[in-house]
Design a protein around this motif. Structure first.
Motif, PDB file in Angstrom:
ATOM      1  N   UNK A 149       0.829  -1.193   0.000  1.00 11.81           N
ATOM      2  CA  UNK A 149       0.000   0.000   0.000  1.00 11.81           C
ATOM      3  C   UNK A 149       0.868   1.249   0.000  1.00 11.81           C
ATOM      4  N   UNK A 150       0.408   2.285  -0.707  1.00 12.52           N
ATOM      5  CA  UNK A 150       1.169   3.531  -0.841  1.00 12.52           C
ATOM      6  C   UNK A 150       1.631   4.061   0.516  1.00 12.52           C
ATOM      7  N   UNK A 151       0.710   4.153   1.460  1.00  7.91           N
ATOM      8  CA  UNK A 151       1.018   4.792   2.737  1.00  7.91           C
ATOM      9  C   UNK A 151       2.188   4.100   3.437  1.00  7.91           C
ATOM     10  N   UNK A 152       2.084   2.783   3.604  1.00  6.09           N
ATOM     11  CA  UNK A 152       3.152   2.063   4.295  1.00  6.09           C
ATOM     12  C   UNK A 152       4.412   1.999   3.431  1.00  6.09           C
ATOM     13  N   UNK A 153       4.244   1.857   2.112  1.00  5.79           N
ATOM     14  CA  UNK A 153       5.399   1.829   1.226  1.00  5.79           C
ATOM     15  C   UNK A 153       6.192   3.126   1.292  1.00  5.79           C
ATOM     16  N   UNK A 154       5.498   4.255   1.385  1.00  6.67           N
ATOM     17  CA  UNK A 154       6.193   5.538   1.447  1.00  6.67           C
ATOM     18  C   UNK A 154       6.939   5.683   2.763  1.00  6.67           C
ATOM     19  N   UNK A 155       6.327   5.237   3.840  1.00 15.08           N
ATOM     20  CA  UNK A 155       6.989   5.290   5.141  1.00 15.08           C
ATOM     21  C   UNK A 155       8.268   4.446   5.126  1.00 15.08           C
ATOM     22  N   UNK A 156       8.191   3.280   4.470  1.00  6.49           N
ATOM     23  CA  UNK A 156       9.350   2.391   4.403  1.00  6.49           C
ATOM     24  C   UNK A 156      10.469   3.019   3.574  1.00  6.49           C
ATOM     25  N   UNK A 157      10.135   3.642   2.456  1.00 10.34           N
ATOM     26  CA  UNK A 157      11.128   4.106   1.501  1.00 10.34           C
ATOM     27  C   UNK A 157      11.600   5.535   1.733  1.00 10.34           C
ATOM     28  N   UNK A 158      10.841   6.338   2.484  1.00 11.86           N
ATOM     29  CA  UNK A 158      11.213   7.742   2.655  1.00 11.86           C
ATOM     30  C   UNK A 158      12.591   7.944   3.280  1.00 11.86           C
ATOM     31  N   UNK A 159      13.033   7.116   4.245  1.00  8.47           N
ATOM     32  CA  UNK A 159      14.398   7.299   4.762  1.00  8.47           C
ATOM     33  C   UNK A 159      15.464   7.232   3.678  1.00  8.47           C
ATOM     34  N   UNK A 160      15.206   6.499   2.616  1.00 11.04           N
ATOM     35  CA  UNK A 160      16.148   6.442   1.501  1.00 11.04           C
ATOM     36  C   UNK A 160      16.263   7.810   0.842  1.00 11.04           C
ATOM     37  N   UNK A 161      15.124   8.474   0.603  1.00 12.46           N
ATOM     38  CA  UNK A 161      15.148   9.815   0.007  1.00 12.46           C
ATOM     39  C   UNK A 161      15.872  10.795   0.922  1.00 12.46           C
ATOM     40  N   UNK A 162      15.637  10.691   2.222  1.00 14.86           N
ATOM     41  CA  UNK A 162      16.294  11.595   3.163  1.00 14.86           C
ATOM     42  C   UNK A 162      17.803  11.380   3.186  1.00 14.86           C
ATOM     43  N   UNK A 163      18.210  10.135   3.137  1.00 19.43           N
ATOM     44  CA  UNK A 163      19.640   9.844   3.201  1.00 19.43           C
ATOM     45  C   UNK A 163      20.363  10.325   1.949  1.00 19.43           C
ATOM     46  N   UNK A 164      19.740  10.163   0.790  1.00 19.69           N
ATOM     47  CA  UNK A 164      20.344  10.662  -0.452  1.00 19.69           C
ATOM     48  C   UNK A 164      20.462  12.179  -0.405  1.00 19.69           C
ATOM     49  N   UNK A 165      19.394  12.852   0.035  1.00 17.00           N
ATOM     50  CA  UNK A 165      19.425  14.317   0.126  1.00 17.00           C
ATOM     51  C   UNK A 165      20.471  14.782   1.127  1.00 17.00           C
ATOM     52  N   UNK A 166      20.652  14.026   2.207  1.00 10.81           N
ATOM     53  CA  UNK A 166      21.638  14.396   3.222  1.00 10.81           C
ATOM     54  C   UNK A 166      23.048  14.352   2.645  1.00 10.81           C
ATOM     55  N   UNK A 167      23.339  13.315   1.880  1.00 13.06           N
ATOM     56  CA  UNK A 167      24.666  13.206   1.277  1.00 13.06           C
ATOM     57  C   UNK A 167      24.853  14.274   0.199  1.00 13.06           C
ATOM     58  N   UNK A 168      23.812  14.504  -0.624  1.00 12.41           N
ATOM     59  CA  UNK A 168      23.890  15.520  -1.672  1.00 12.41           C
ATOM     60  C   UNK A 168      23.761  16.926  -1.098  1.00 12.41           C
ATOM     61  N   UNK A 169      23.170  17.012   0.122  1.00 13.76           N
ATOM     62  CA  UNK A 169      22.936  18.278   0.809  1.00 13.76           C
ATOM     63  C   UNK A 169      21.999  19.190   0.028  1.00 13.76           C
ATOM     64  N   UNK A 170      21.075  18.605  -0.691  1.00 15.70           N
ATOM     65  CA  UNK A 170      20.082  19.371  -1.453  1.00 15.70           C
ATOM     66  C   UNK A 170      19.091  18.401  -2.078  1.00 15.70           C
ATOM     67  N   UNK A 171      17.948  18.959  -2.526  1.00 17.47           N
ATOM     68  CA  UNK A 171      17.047  18.217  -3.391  1.00 17.47           C
ATOM     69  C   UNK A 171      16.097  17.260  -2.718  1.00 17.47           C
ATOM     70  N   UNK A 172      15.846  17.416  -1.406  1.00 12.57           N
ATOM     71  CA  UNK A 172      14.977  16.443  -0.732  1.00 12.57           C
ATOM     72  C   UNK A 172      13.552  16.483  -1.272  1.00 12.57           C
ATOM     73  N   UNK A 173      13.001  17.658  -1.517  1.00 11.11           N
ATOM     74  CA  UNK A 173      11.613  17.748  -1.982  1.00 11.11           C
ATOM     75  C   UNK A 173      11.454  17.070  -3.342  1.00 11.11           C
ATOM     76  N   UNK A 174      12.409  17.283  -4.222  1.00 11.09           N
ATOM     77  CA  UNK A 174      12.364  16.622  -5.527  1.00 11.09           C
ATOM     78  C   UNK A 174      12.314  15.111  -5.364  1.00 11.09           C
TER      79      UNK A 174
END
Length: 501
Positions: free
Chosen positions: A116-141
């Motif tokens: 389901x979208x809701x649980x899938x997004x919760x599971x995968x969102x830390x990946x987006x945050x970690x990439x943005x943290x290393x890149x230091x930009x672009x989290x919203x994208x």
């Protein structure tokens, strides 16, 4: 169109919208009451209405209920075993540095097929945050690309419950619908990425400071990017950072053994490779598609056309058996349990996870059955035939009817699943009489339900809360991107109708 029958249809749909928005009743009860209202206003005998409701409910769940239950079971095992995370990291590696939005949009689309979208997004969102943290930009994208990638397959590709229900109500071939949904997803994904990359930098300054601090670190908000590394280190020590980003240290895809049972002493952390993680998804999908392709070839060889009765040839029977959605997904569940979980995971744990999955699917099953009940009432009361005749007398392409119904219901009450099931229920009586291809009708129902996700959609709040967006920024970002893919689906529907109609 007869005024009484038109009134029955309008009041039926209005009943769903008003009950869901203005009362404490849920969509399941609202659909049943709408069926009663439609039948009564159309002049159908009271006992015949009840018969139509029970018949439509039973027939719909007979064809699709088992498949929904099995599909959510596979999704739950993917979640708890860490397989979903392994797939995500494989996609990042595949796309390479600098193409992170494409990677996250693609992995979101893949993960959201069984989860389901809701649980899938919760599971995968830390990946987006970690990439943005290393890149230091672009989290919203990244957050928007991930969320809307999930939206695409959640709405368009079985065995997600909504499209499954639409297939059952309209009698669409499941394998063909999977193929059509995947084609639509591939063609619409560039819209997701382009919109996310365009709007992301514009609204990132509007991200609330709490989320900004978690993603980038306090120092970035105050004086540039200093401190982002310290935050990443702190999160890796506390376990709040699920993965590192692309271009950073190799992420750990290990799962805490204690969540999977009582491991033997000295057991290494459980890890699932990306190829193994994909098997419970790919094997059932390939079997279903193979059944569809082999059936089409066999029917062509036999010369079966139109409504002619088709009996599989001896060579096609095994493929028809293993490619039946029920059998294919049973195979998927077995693969998930026995190749994704360690040997020491106890039976009680696995059964508990399946119970949780069944609980999440329960309401979807009821709503699906109630949608079938409404469709049967529309057929038996004559509303469907009357609507078909009315549409035939206009210049409006018939397949736009379910698309517009799904759009209006989605805007009114927020749930994409309810919107597509309502559209399918109303459309089902028209498919044969207007000559709409069932696949085109199904895609119209599912695509129409993607429009303008906003305050009355629970997924809107999941994405915008995790992204740290509020007010106008949330509407520009999330409501805008879902409307962009909705608009992009319209020319695809015209092409599908020209090819299949």
């Amino acid at each position: 169109m007869d005024i009484q029958l038109l009134l029955a249809l309008v009041l039926g749909i209005a009943t769903i919208i008003v009950l869901v928005l203005r009362t404490r009743l849920d969509a399941f009860v609202a659909l049943l009451i709408a069926a009663l209202v439609t039948g009564i206003v159309a002049g159908q005998a009271p006992l015949d209405i009840v018969t139509s409701i029970t018949t439509g409910f039973g027939n719909t769940l007979a064809s699709i209920g088992i498949v929904i239950g099995l599909g959510v079971g596979i999704g739950k095992i993917l979640e708890v075993s860490g397989a979903a995370n392994s797939l995500a990291m494989a996609f990042l590696k595949l796309f390479g540095k600098g193409r992170e939005p494409w990677a996250l949009g693609s992995v979101g689309a893949l993960v959201s097929i069984p989860v389901f979208c809701d649980s899938g997004y919760v599971i995968m969102n830390p990946l987006a945050r970690s990439i943005a943290r290393v890149k230091r930009a672009g989290y919203i994208t990244l957050a928007l690309a991930l969320g809307c990638g999930m939206t695409l397959t959640h709405h368009l590709v079985p065995p997600t419950p909504g499209p499954l229900a639409v297939a059952g109500i309209l009698g669409a071939d499941l394998g063909a619908l999977i193929l059509a949904g995947l084609v639509f997803t591939v063609l619409l994904l560039p819209i997701v990425i382009v919109y996310a990359k365009w709007i992301g930098p514009k609204i990132e300054p509007s991200m609330n400071e709490g989320v900004r601090e978690v993603v980038y670190g306090t120092a970035q908000a105050q004086s540039g990017h200093r401190g982002a590394t310290a935050v990443a280190d702190r999160e890796s020590r506390t376990g709040s950072g699920a993965v590192a980003g692309a271009g950073g240290d190799a992420p750990s895809m290990d799962v805490d053994n204690t969540t999977l049972g009582t491991p033997p002493e000295g057991a290494a952390p459980h890890r699932v490779g990306a190829f193994v993680a994909s098997l419970p998804l790919l094997v059932p999908l390939l079997l279903i598609i193979l059944n569809t392709v082999s059936g089409a070839i066999d029917q062509n060889n036999q010369g079966v056309v139109g409504t002619g009765e088709y009996v599989p040839s001896s060579w096609a029977v095994p493929l028809a058996f293993v490619g039946n959605p029920v059998v294919a997904l049973v195979i998927g569940v077995i693969l998930a349990v026995y190749i994704l979980l360690p040997r020491w995971t106890p039976r009680s744990k696995v059964q508990g996870w399946f119970a949780e999955a069944a609980g999440s699917a329960g309401l979807i099953l009821l709503i699906t059955g109630a949608g079938g009940a409404l469709g049967q009432v529309l057929r038996s009361s004559g509303v469907g035939d009357a609507l078909a005749e009315a549409i035939a007398g206009t210049s409006l392409p018939a397949f736009l009817v379910p698309f517009l119904i799904a759009t209006l219901v989605r805007l009114a009450q927020g749930s994409g699943t309810v919107a597509m099931i309502t559209a399918a229920s109303v459309t089902a009586p028209l498919v044969g009489s207007l000559g709409i291809d069932p696949i085109v009708a199904a895609m119209a129902c599912t695509a129409g339900s993607m429009v303008f996700s906003y305050f009355n959609d629970s997924y809107f709040w999941v994405v915008t809360r995790f992204a740290g967006l509020d007010g106008v920024a949330a509407l520009k970002g999330w409501s805008g991107i879902t409307t962009a893919v909705w608009a992009g689906s319209i020319p695809l529907l015209f092409i599908a109708d020209a090819v299949l109609g």
